[in-house]
Design a protein around this motif. Structure first.
Motif, PDB file in Angstrom:
ATOM      1  N   ARG A 212      -7.621  -2.437  -0.685  1.00  0.00           N
ATOM      2  CA  ARG A 212      -6.533  -2.492  -1.667  1.00  0.00           C
ATOM      3  C   ARG A 212      -6.957  -3.299  -2.901  1.00  0.00           C
ATOM      4  O   ARG A 212      -6.681  -2.896  -4.038  1.00  0.00           O
ATOM      5  N   SER A 216      -6.539  -0.835  -5.850  1.00  0.00           N
ATOM      6  CA  SER A 216      -5.158  -0.792  -6.340  1.00  0.00           C
ATOM      7  C   SER A 216      -5.092  -0.883  -7.863  1.00  0.00           C
ATOM      8  O   SER A 216      -5.659  -1.787  -8.471  1.00  0.00           O
ATOM      9  N   GLU A 233      -3.432   3.383  -3.320  1.00  0.00           N
ATOM     10  CA  GLU A 233      -3.974   2.050  -3.603  1.00  0.00           C
ATOM     11  C   GLU A 233      -5.162   1.713  -2.711  1.00  0.00           C
ATOM     12  O   GLU A 233      -5.726   0.620  -2.793  1.00  0.00           O
TER      13      GLU A 233
END
Ligand SMILES: Cc1ncc(COP(=O)(O)O)c(C=O)c1O
Length: 358
Positions: A212, A216, A233
Motif C-alpha cells: 500500500r 497507494s 491501492e
C-alpha cells in the motif's frame, strides 16, 4: 510451455463477468467485486496451506505480480539495485528488472536445476526471486535456505510458483513448498493449473502495508468516506475486472477434493509417461520430475531432437515444447488440462516414437 487450463464453471463465469462488466476502480464502484476477491483469495490461501497473515489480490499475470513485488522491494531499499534469481528463473524476472532499471544477477543451479543457495551474495540485493516449479525443468529452488539468506541480509523474497503453486492444495506435495510461508510475496497462477481460464494470477503477500505504501495514490476525484482499502491501492492498475468470480466459480464447483483429484490425476499421467520413457531404450529422462512436467530426450544430437519436436508438432496430433537443460536440447511434456486423459498421453508417446523412428 504449460498446458492450457480451463473448465466449464470458469468459462460460464467469464460470460457473467463480461455481462456484468464491473469496473472495480474502488470498493464503492463494485463492492461485490472487491469483497469476493478478498474472500476467494483467502480461500485459496487456506487451500494452499499458507498461514493467516497472507493477504491476496488478483493480477492479470505472474509477470505483473513480480513487477509489483519488485517495485515494493526497491521502494524499501532504494540503494540496493540488484535482483537475484537462478539461471533457470522465468524471464519475468529479467523483464521486471529491466523495466525497473535493476541489475539481474543469476546464480547457477545444481544438477537438479535448483538454485545453489551457498552462492547467494545479497548485500546489494533488494530482492530474490526463487522458483517453485521452474518453467524449463519443474525444479524446486531450496526455499528454506534462500529464506535464511534473505532474512540475514534483509532482502525481499518473492516466490514464483506460477505453474506449480496450485499443486500445494495436495498435502502430499506440500514438501515442495517448505519455506514459502517465509516469503514476502508469492505468485500462483490459477490460470495455469487450477481450471481458471486466462487470466487469473494470485499475488499473496505477508507485507500488504508495504504494497500500500508503494502503490497507494488516490486522487481527489476517487476519494471516498468508505472504510475499505481499495485494491487499486495495492497494485498497478486502477480499474480491475471481476476475475474473482471465475476463481470463485471454480472453487465452489469443484471444491477442495475435486481440485485435488484433478491435480493428482495429472501427476499420475506425467508419472506414467515418465515410466514409458525410462523403459524405452534410446530415450532418457533428463530432469527429476516433481509435478506434471516430464523433461526427456531421444539419443542423438540437439539438432535431431529439435527436428523430432518439429515433426511431432507438425503432425497436429499433440503439442510439446522444449527447454535447454544442462546445455542440451530437451523435450517437455506438460499435463495440466482438465480434459487430458491417459489416451491423450498415450497418443503423445505413440507420435513421439513414430516420428523418432521415421
Ligand atoms: C514459473 C513461471 N513463472 C512465470 C510464468 C509467466 O506467467 P505469466 O504468463 O502469468 O506472466 C511462467 C509461464 O510459463 C512460469 O512457468
Amino acid at each position: 510451455y504449460f498446458a492450457t487450463t480451463g473448465s466449464e464453471p470458469g468459462v460460464l463465469a467469464e460470460l457473467l463477468i463480461a455481462g456484468l462488466n464491473q469496473v472495480g476502480i474502488l470498493w464503492r464502484a463494485s463492492p461485490a467485486l472487491q469483497e469476493l476477491e478478498e474472500l476467494t483469495l483467502d480461500w485459496l490461501r487456506q487451500l494452499l496451506g499458507l498461514p493467516e497473515g497472507f493477504d491476496g489480490h488478483i493480477e492479470d499475470t505472474a509477470s505483473t505480480g513480480v513487477l509489483a513485488a519488485l517495485v515494493v522491494a526497491r521502494s524499501l531499499q532504494p540503494d540496493r539495485r540488484v535482483v537475484v534469481c537462478s539461471e533457470h528463473a522465468h524471464s519475468l524476472a529479467d523483464k521486471a528488472a529491466k523495466l525497473l532499471e535493476l541489475e539481474l544477477r543469476k546464480v547457477s543451479v545444481d544438477d537438479a536445476f535448483r538454485l545453489r543457495p551457498e552462492l547467494l551474495e545479497l548485500d546489494d540485493a533488494c530482492a530474490v526471486v526463487a522458483t517453485i516449479g521452474t518453467t524449463g525443468a519443474g525444479a524446486v529452488d531450496p526455499t528454506p535456505a534462500i529464506a535464511d539468506a534473505c532474512e540475514a541480509a534483509g532482502t525481499w523474497l518473492h516466490v514464483d510458483a506460477a505453474y506449480a503453486g496450485s499443486a500445494a492444495i495436495c498435502p502430499e506435495l506440500r514438501h515442495h513448498f517448505a519455506g514459502w510461508e517465509r516469503a514476502d510475496s508469492i505468485g500462483v497462477n490459477p490460470h495455469k493449473w487450477l481450471g481458471v481460464p486466462m487470466d487469473c494470477s494470485a499475488l499473496l503477500t505477508r507485507r500488504p502495508h508495504d504494497f500500500r505504501r508503494a502503490f497507494s495514490l488516490v486522487p481527489e476525484f476517487l476519494q471516498s468516506p468508505d472504510d475499505a482499502v481499495n485494491l487499486s491501492e495495492l497494485s498497478i492498475p486502477l480499474g480491475r475486472r471481476f476475475r474473482a468470480l471465475k476463481l470463485w466459480a471454480v472453487l465452489r464447483c469443484y471444491g477442495r477434493v475435486g481440485l485435488q483429484e484433478r491435480i493428482r490425476e495429472h501427476i499420475r499421467l506425467a508419472a506414467l509417461f515418465e515410466e514409458w520413457v525410462r523403459g524405452e531404450p534410446g530415450w532418457e529422462v533428463v530432469a527429476p520430475r516433481n509435478f506434471s512436467l516430464v523433461c526427456f530426450r531421444k539419443d542423438g544430437t540437439d539438432e535431431e531432437n529439435e527436428r523430432l519436436l518439429e515433426r511431432v508438432n507438425d503432425s497436429g496430433e499433440v503439442f510439446l515444447s522444449h527447454a535447454r537443460l544442462g546445455g542440451r536440447y530437451s523435450l517437455r511434456l506438460a499435463v495440466g488440462n482438465f480434459r487430458t486423459t491417459e489416451d491423450d498421453v498415450g497418443l503423445a508417446w505413440d507420435v513421439l516414437r513414430r516420428e523418432a523412428s521415421g
